[in-house]
Each structure stands twice: as C-alpha cells, then as structure tokens.
Design an enzyme around this catalytic site. Structure first.
Site, mmCIF file in Angstrom:
data_model
loop_
_atom_site.group_PDB
_atom_site.id
_atom_site.type_symbol
_atom_site.label_atom_id
_atom_site.label_comp_id
_atom_site.label_asym_id
_atom_site.label_seq_id
_atom_site.Cartn_x
_atom_site.Cartn_y
_atom_site.Cartn_z
ATOM 1 N N SER A 50 0.849 -1.194 0.000
ATOM 2 C CA SER A 50 0.000 0.000 0.000
ATOM 3 C C SER A 50 0.892 1.255 0.000
ATOM 4 C CB SER A 50 -0.891 0.013 1.245
ATOM 5 O OG SER A 50 -0.086 0.224 2.395
ATOM 6 N N ASP A 83 -1.261 -1.701 -3.925
ATOM 7 C CA ASP A 83 -2.622 -1.780 -3.379
ATOM 8 C C ASP A 83 -3.172 -0.350 -3.207
ATOM 9 O OD1 ASP A 83 -4.809 -3.082 -2.218
ATOM 10 O OD2 ASP A 83 -3.945 -3.009 -0.191
ATOM 11 N N HIS A 84 -4.350 -0.099 -3.735
ATOM 12 C CA HIS A 84 -5.020 1.199 -3.567
ATOM 13 C C HIS A 84 -4.188 2.413 -3.994
ATOM 14 C CE1 HIS A 84 -8.546 -0.480 -1.639
ATOM 15 N NE2 HIS A 84 -7.762 -1.218 -0.880
ATOM 16 N N ASP A 105 -7.213 3.111 -7.593
ATOM 17 C CA ASP A 105 -8.487 3.128 -6.883
ATOM 18 C C ASP A 105 -9.077 4.531 -6.948
ATOM 19 O OD1 ASP A 105 -10.648 3.028 -5.272
ATOM 20 O OD2 ASP A 105 -9.598 2.345 -3.464
ATOM 21 N N GLY A 225 -10.975 -6.323 1.307
ATOM 22 C CA GLY A 225 -11.614 -6.424 2.622
ATOM 23 C C GLY A 225 -12.055 -7.828 2.972
HETATM 24 P P1 13P Z 1 -8.715 -6.675 5.103
HETATM 25 O O1 13P Z 1 -8.671 -5.467 5.964
HETATM 26 O O2 13P Z 1 -10.028 -7.375 5.195
HETATM 27 O O3 13P Z 1 -7.590 -7.616 5.379
HETATM 28 O O4 13P Z 1 -8.576 -6.202 3.566
HETATM 29 C C1 13P Z 1 -7.330 -5.929 3.011
HETATM 30 C C2 13P Z 1 -7.438 -5.269 1.689
HETATM 31 O O5 13P Z 1 -8.469 -5.211 1.043
HETATM 32 C C3 13P Z 1 -6.211 -4.674 1.145
HETATM 33 O O6 13P Z 1 -6.448 -3.979 -0.036
HETATM 34 O O1 G3H Z 2 -6.745 -1.805 2.190
HETATM 35 C C1 G3H Z 2 -5.913 -1.468 3.004
HETATM 36 C C2 G3H Z 2 -4.819 -2.395 3.392
HETATM 37 O O2 G3H Z 2 -5.189 -3.156 4.522
HETATM 38 C C3 G3H Z 2 -3.542 -1.651 3.592
HETATM 39 O O3 G3H Z 2 -3.596 -0.924 4.759
HETATM 40 O O4 G3H Z 2 -2.997 1.372 4.008
HETATM 41 O O5 G3H Z 2 -2.792 0.681 6.425
HETATM 42 O O6 G3H Z 2 -1.203 -0.216 4.707
HETATM 43 P P1 G3H Z 2 -2.588 0.331 4.988
HETATM 44 ZN ZN ZN Z 3 -8.338 -3.039 -0.160
#
Ligand code: 13P
Ligand code: G3H
Ligand code: ZN
Length: 322
Positions: A50, A83-84, A105, A225
């Site tokens: 992330s 991620d995101h 995202d 999630g």
């Molecule tokens: P969780 O918080 O359910 O583990 O989801 C993680 C996630 O979607 C990271 O992008």
């Molecule tokens: O979707 C979020 C992930 O759990 C990553 O979390 O942004 O705190 O690293 P973070």
């Molecule tokens: Zn996520």
C-alpha cells in the site's frame, strides 16, 4: 521464476475455480511468512504494497525483500502489486520501480473521473508490460487515507461494469459486495449474535457478484476487505492486554464460494496483522524479561506462515496450482 504479472495467474484461477491470495507486506517477517507458506504449498501468490507500506518501509526495501523471496521460492509465481494507488504518479512510480501490477483506486470519484484516471494508468501500464486493477463501488472501512463510514458504502452497480471495463481497458475489477476493510467490518447493529455472543455478519451480496459475472464473462473479479478476523486471534489479543471488542470479519465459507466463481484475487491484510500482533502480545505476556526482537518475531513470523497456509488450503484453494 522471475516476478510475474497476474495475467496468467488469473486465467488459471478463473478456469480452475480458485483464487490467488493477495497479502499485504510491510516488513521482512511478513514477506517471509507469506512466501514460505506459498512455496511449501506450491501456490501462486500476490504480494501487495500500500501507499502506507511504501511510506513505512521504503519502496526499495520492499522490492528487494520481494526479490529475495523469489530467489528463496523459485518454483512459484509471485506478483508484486500496488494496493489502492490513488494517483497516476504513484502508479507510474511503482510501474517504473519494478512492480508487475498496480491498482488505481478511483472508486470514490464520479464514474467519468474514475474512467478517465483508470484509462490513463492502463495506457501507461500496458505500454510497460504491466497490468491494472480498478475498482467500482465503495467499501466501508479505511483505504489508506480514505475512510468510508459504515452506511456510506455502496455496492457495485452491475449495469456499469461492462462500460467501465470496455472504456478503461483494465485487467481486473474490484467490486463491492459487502466486504469491508479492517478488523471491524460490521457494526453490532448490522449483525446478529450467536449463542457465544460472537457477532454474525450479514451475508455477502452474491446476487451482485453473479450479475457482474454475467456481464463480464471470463473477466477476473477482485475482492478487497476479505479478512475473516479469526476469533482465536481476537481472543489472543484480548487475553494479553489488548482491546478489540466486537472485531468481526467475512466468514471463510463465503470467500471459498466467491473463489469458486469468478473471483480470482482475494485481499487479506487484517488477518495477518492479527496473527502477528496476537502472537507478539502473548509472547510478551509470557516472557516479560525477553528483549531480543528475534525471540518474539520468530513465533510471529511462524503465525503469519500458518494463517497464510490455512487461507491457501481452506479459503483460496490455490495449493498445488503454481
Ligand atoms: P482486510 O482489511 O479485510 O484484510 O482487507 C485488506 C485489503 O483489502 C487490502 O487492499
Ligand atoms: O486496504 C488497506 C490495506 O489493509 C492496507 O492498509 O494502508 O494501512 O497499509 P494500509
Ligand atoms: Zn483493499
């Protein structure tokens, strides 16, 4: 095997009725725990980073840790994914910096803006041989700096998915069907309680998933999630000085069902955090005199490995699919 994109992984997962786990990585022990489990079980795996992880550990450290994991686990495909990602610049930096896949995202933006930004990232990524995940619909919980309150989340509208995929050219699509980020996925009001007083969440919206699948045949769907928030780890945290009242996740059997359909990537972060933190809390409680980080990080890393192995075998169904 070198770092791979998710293209081949997703094709095999779609056809084989399983999903590939996308686990968030923030440090060496997490990278090791995940990849040791995937390596032993001969499972493909996605390591995702992330914006917050990058700010915490530094881009180069994370890439080098993943490169080390590839050398140590040469028999399994590993993808490195952002991620995101929330801007073109962040996605570009990860594409230029060795990631094989990025998520843009823009799901909190209006439809046309989401399309425009996603398309821009797709054009850059494809020109560099990388792939892009996009998102339609909003999940409750915290996505990096964006916090969506319960009640403000919105399910993906199936009537929008074809146009979105056609116009953006994205390679996979994250949809909102009732999962949410973090260890508190539902408020007590949204749940019922079982005989032990544990919250039982409302079921995922498989009707929305199935509508999306009908409109996007053969196309890989992603679920964010998707931690299940194992109650044994919540208890371990709470029994050892922590406080996580009413933490609740997505039941594993529902994720297994999603994996058997078109869901090819399932995101899990919170369960890793819980396994790690619960184990360290217990260790500190039992060994108040220990202060060598290797003493408590060793069982914590083993707990990460164990929970990832459990997910691969019992939730994702990706064991033996490398
Ligand atoms: P969780 O918080 O359910 O583990 O989801 C993680 C996630 O979607 C990271 O992008
Ligand atoms: O979707 C979020 C992930 O759990 C990553 O979390 O942004 O705190 O690293 P973070
Ligand atoms: Zn996520």
């Amino acid at each position: 095997m070198a770092l791979v994109t998710t293209t081949e992984m997703f094709k095999k997962a779609y056809d084989g009725g399983y999903a590939v786990g996308a686990f968030n990585v923030n440090n060496m022990e997490i990278v090791q725990g995940i990849t040791e489990a995937a390596g032993e079980l001969k499972s493909p795996v996605i390591l995702q980073v992330s914006k917050g992880a990058r700010a915490y550990a530094n881009h180069t450290y994370l890439v080098k840790l993943v490169e080390a994991a590839i050398i140590e686990n040469p028999d399994i495909p590993i993808a490195l994914h952002l991620d995101h990602g929330d801007t073109f610049e962040l996605c570009k930096s990860c594409i230029d910096g060795g990631f094989t896949s990025v998520m843009i995202d823009a799901s909190s933006k209006p439809f046309e803006e989401n399309i425009a930004l996603t398309k821009q990232v797709v054009e850059y990524a494809h020109a560099h041989g990388k792939v892009v995940e996009a998102e339609l619909g909003t999940l409750a919980g915290i996505e990096d700096e964006v916090q969506v309150e319960h009640g403000q989340e919105s399910y993906t509208r199936p009537e929008e998915v074809e146009e979105f995929v056609d116009r953006t050219g994205c390679d996979s699509l994250a949809i909102a069907i009732g999962t949410s980020h973090g260890a508190y996925k539902f408020t007590a009001d949204q749940c019922t309680r079982n005989a032990d007083g544990i919250l039982v969440p409302p079921p995922l919206r498989f009707d929305v998933l199935e509508e999306c699948i009908k409109r996007l045949p053969g196309f890989p769907i992603v679920l964010h999630g998707s931690s299940s928030v194992p109650q044994e780890f919540v208890k371990m945290v709470n029994d050892n000085g922590g406080s996580m009242p009413d933490a609740v996740g997505i039941p594993e059997e529902q994720l297994r069902k999603a994996a058997s359909l078109a869901v090819c990537k399932i995101n899990i972060d919170s369960d890793i955090r819980l396994a790690l933190t619960g184990t360290i809390r217990k260790y500190f409680n039992e060994h108040p005199d220990h202060f060598d980080p290797r003493q408590y990080l060793k069982p914590a890393r083993a707990a990460v490995k164990e929970i990832v192995a459990h997910k691969i075998k019992n939730v994702l169904g990706s064991d033996g699919k490398a």
